[in-house]
Write a protein that holds these residues in place. Structure first.
Motif, mmCIF file in Angstrom:
data_model
loop_
_atom_site.group_PDB
_atom_site.id
_atom_site.type_symbol
_atom_site.label_atom_id
_atom_site.label_comp_id
_atom_site.label_asym_id
_atom_site.label_seq_id
_atom_site.Cartn_x
_atom_site.Cartn_y
_atom_site.Cartn_z
ATOM 1 N N GLU A 1 -26.123 42.661 3.190
ATOM 2 C CA GLU A 1 -26.391 43.647 4.103
ATOM 3 C C GLU A 1 -25.715 44.848 3.262
ATOM 4 O OE1 GLU A 1 -26.939 45.842 8.169
ATOM 5 O OE2 GLU A 1 -26.531 43.518 8.527
ATOM 6 N N THR A 2 -24.165 44.940 2.633
ATOM 7 C CA THR A 2 -24.021 45.676 2.455
ATOM 8 C C THR A 2 -24.269 46.347 0.921
ATOM 9 O OG1 THR A 2 -22.005 45.365 2.005
ATOM 10 C CG2 THR A 2 -21.822 46.778 3.725
ATOM 11 N N TRP B 1 -33.081 68.348 0.672
ATOM 12 C CA TRP B 1 -33.407 66.783 1.342
ATOM 13 C C TRP B 1 -33.984 66.730 2.774
ATOM 14 C CZ3 TRP B 1 -31.669 66.835 6.082
ATOM 15 C CH2 TRP B 1 -30.291 68.235 6.647
ATOM 16 N N CYS B 2 -33.997 65.493 2.851
ATOM 17 C CA CYS B 2 -34.480 65.332 4.387
ATOM 18 C C CYS B 2 -34.141 64.169 4.909
ATOM 19 C CB CYS B 2 -37.106 65.040 4.605
ATOM 20 S SG CYS B 2 -37.131 64.441 3.216
ATOM 21 N N GLU B 3 -34.205 63.937 6.375
ATOM 22 C CA GLU B 3 -33.767 62.839 6.596
ATOM 23 C C GLU B 3 -34.611 61.833 7.421
ATOM 24 O OE1 GLU B 3 -28.621 63.619 6.486
ATOM 25 O OE2 GLU B 3 -30.192 63.671 8.644
ATOM 26 N N PHE B 4 -34.606 60.800 7.884
ATOM 27 C CA PHE B 4 -35.396 59.419 8.372
ATOM 28 C C PHE B 4 -34.564 59.437 9.729
ATOM 29 C CE2 PHE B 4 -38.394 61.197 4.754
ATOM 30 C CZ PHE B 4 -39.258 61.447 5.663
ATOM 31 N N ALA B 5 -33.953 59.115 10.746
ATOM 32 C CA ALA B 5 -33.488 58.106 11.667
ATOM 33 C C ALA B 5 -34.188 56.857 11.332
ATOM 34 C CB ALA B 5 -33.819 58.341 13.442
ATOM 35 N N GLY B 6 -32.955 56.103 12.075
ATOM 36 C CA GLY B 6 -33.410 54.559 11.636
ATOM 37 C C GLY B 6 -33.939 54.235 13.200
ATOM 38 N N LEU C 1 -31.437 58.227 -2.950
ATOM 39 C CA LEU C 1 -32.092 57.735 -1.853
ATOM 40 C C LEU C 1 -30.944 57.348 -0.715
ATOM 41 C CD1 LEU C 1 -35.261 55.835 -2.725
ATOM 42 C CD2 LEU C 1 -35.260 57.905 -2.075
ATOM 43 N N LEU C 2 -30.675 57.739 -0.084
ATOM 44 C CA LEU C 2 -29.140 57.105 0.756
ATOM 45 C C LEU C 2 -29.553 56.770 1.876
ATOM 46 C CD1 LEU C 2 -27.920 60.373 0.306
ATOM 47 C CD2 LEU C 2 -26.836 58.291 -1.341
ATOM 48 N N PRO C 3 -29.030 55.092 2.386
ATOM 49 C CA PRO C 3 -29.287 54.440 3.281
ATOM 50 C C PRO C 3 -28.512 54.682 4.080
ATOM 51 C CG PRO C 3 -29.336 52.733 1.888
ATOM 52 C CD PRO C 3 -29.302 54.322 1.532
ATOM 53 N N GLN C 4 -29.082 55.570 5.688
ATOM 54 C CA GLN C 4 -27.868 55.879 6.811
ATOM 55 C C GLN C 4 -27.294 54.804 8.025
ATOM 56 O OE1 GLN C 4 -26.495 59.514 6.534
ATOM 57 N NE2 GLN C 4 -27.685 58.718 4.535
ATOM 58 N N ASP C 5 -26.818 55.264 8.693
ATOM 59 C CA ASP C 5 -25.868 53.931 9.185
ATOM 60 C C ASP C 5 -27.171 53.679 10.152
ATOM 61 O OD1 ASP C 5 -23.587 53.276 8.306
ATOM 62 O OD2 ASP C 5 -22.767 54.825 9.877
ATOM 63 N N GLY C 6 -27.143 52.675 11.132
ATOM 64 C CA GLY C 6 -28.799 52.319 12.064
ATOM 65 C C GLY C 6 -30.168 51.997 11.505
ATOM 66 N N GLY C 7 -29.995 52.542 10.588
ATOM 67 C CA GLY C 7 -31.366 52.249 9.612
ATOM 68 C C GLY C 7 -31.612 53.418 9.468
ATOM 69 N N GLY C 8 -31.393 54.411 9.163
ATOM 70 C CA GLY C 8 -31.808 55.724 8.953
ATOM 71 C C GLY C 8 -31.944 56.087 7.622
ATOM 72 N N LEU C 9 -32.783 56.673 6.988
ATOM 73 C CA LEU C 9 -32.750 56.922 5.421
ATOM 74 C C LEU C 9 -32.407 58.823 5.432
ATOM 75 C CD1 LEU C 9 -33.938 56.140 2.099
ATOM 76 C CD2 LEU C 9 -35.918 56.272 2.850
ATOM 77 N N ARG C 10 -32.131 58.688 3.546
ATOM 78 C CA ARG C 10 -31.727 60.849 3.894
ATOM 79 C C ARG C 10 -32.330 60.552 2.414
ATOM 80 N NH1 ARG C 10 -28.474 65.267 4.815
ATOM 81 N NH2 ARG C 10 -28.076 66.317 2.343
#
Length: 145
Positions: free
Chosen positions: A13-14, A139-144, A80-89
């Protein structure tokens, strides 16, 4: 006599969620190329629920970078930076001057342009501008989920 091996996952997963980045030159084909790069990453990461929103924001940020942020002979970096909880930056790094802002009012037809950051502000959960030398990071972020 054979040796028994325990099954293991090649892609943990990581490792699947490692940040991705690509540099694009100051040319028109960079916008669809950055969108295709993002689409592939989203599919690989299983982040397809908001793919249309993410892809539109990438297109708008890349277009803004080319039109306003990238001096001749230079380019931009899409990260593109995956975030904890399935989000994306999503980050777009360019070397241009100025600080982008959402227009106070959307331009009337038949004028083109002026809607890019308005769309990003509406579709993303957060967005902003950071400093970089030279230039800036939009930048922009999308919550998981």
């Amino acid at each position: 006599m054979g040796t028994r091996c325990e099954p293991r996952h090649v892609n943990s997963e990581t490792s699947l969620l490692t940040a991705r980045e690509r540099f694009y030159r100051r040319e028109r084909k960079s916008v669809p190329a950055s969108r295709a790069f993002t689409r592939l990453a989203l599919v690989d990461w299983g982040m397809t629920a908001r793919a249309d929103d993410v892809l539109l924001c990438v297109s708008e940020l890349a277009t803004n970078a080319l039109v306003h942020g990238v001096p001749p002979g230079r380019g931009f970096l899409l990260r593109l930076l995956p975030q904890d909880g399935g989000g994306l930056r999503v980050e777009l790094h360019d070397s241009g001057d100025g600080v982008p802002a959402v227009p106070q009012r959307v331009t009337e037809e038949p004028h083109e342009g002026g809607r890019g950051l308005f769309l990003v502000a509406e579709l993303a959960d957060k967005w902003g501008v950071g400093e970089r030398s030279p230039g800036k990071v939009v930048w922009c972020e999308f919550a998981g989920r």
